[in-house]
Design a protein around this motif. Structure first.
Motif, mmCIF file in Angstrom:
data_model
loop_
_atom_site.group_PDB
_atom_site.id
_atom_site.type_symbol
_atom_site.label_atom_id
_atom_site.label_comp_id
_atom_site.label_asym_id
_atom_site.label_seq_id
_atom_site.Cartn_x
_atom_site.Cartn_y
_atom_site.Cartn_z
ATOM 1 N N ASN A 14 -55.145 60.165 -44.377
ATOM 2 C CA ASN A 14 -54.915 61.021 -43.382
ATOM 3 C C ASN A 14 -55.278 62.456 -43.643
ATOM 4 O OD1 ASN A 14 -53.531 59.185 -41.244
ATOM 5 N ND2 ASN A 14 -51.946 58.973 -42.584
ATOM 6 N N ARG A 18 -57.388 64.819 -41.489
ATOM 7 C CA ARG A 18 -57.015 65.714 -40.740
ATOM 8 C C ARG A 18 -58.100 66.931 -41.679
ATOM 9 N NH1 ARG A 18 -52.781 65.695 -42.973
ATOM 10 N NH2 ARG A 18 -51.764 64.973 -41.955
ATOM 11 N N GLU A 23 -59.230 63.587 -37.394
ATOM 12 C CA GLU A 23 -57.521 63.114 -36.511
ATOM 13 C C GLU A 23 -57.396 62.708 -35.419
ATOM 14 O OE1 GLU A 23 -53.267 62.993 -38.489
ATOM 15 O OE2 GLU A 23 -54.074 65.164 -37.590
#
Length: 96
Positions: A14, A18, A23
């Motif tokens: 994640n 990002r 994302e």
């Protein structure tokens, strides 16, 4: 030796998504892919092109009666699609 801050692979992925700006596009792709799951196979049969622009999901519906029924359910569709992805990706659905 051993590091104090151990992270899950999920957290690391994640963070990388990002940082690389991937994302949101990934979530948008998941939302578009979840159209059939949310609406069902009958609606999916009459569905054409789908794309997201400015937090609006545009969906081509080839049956005019179905298009009218779905247009009355737009707010429910937005809610269900966002729940399916787990984030606020779209704020409106436009049927054409």
């Amino acid at each position: 030796m051993f590091r104090q801050k151990v992270k899950n692979l999920d957290e690391i992925l994640n963070q990388v998504l990002r940082e690389e700006g991937l994302e949101t596009p990934l979530r948008q792709r998941r939302l578009i892919a979840s159209w059939e799951t949310v609406t069902g196979s009958v609606v999916a049969r009459y569905t054409g092109e789908k794309f997201i622009k400015n937090q609006t999901l545009f969906v081509k519906i080839t049956n005019s009666a179905l298009k009218q029924d779905l247009s009355m359910m737009r707010s429910q569709l937005v809610k269900r699609l966002n729940e399916q992805v787990g984030a606020m990706i779209i704020s409106d659905v436009r049927l054409y």
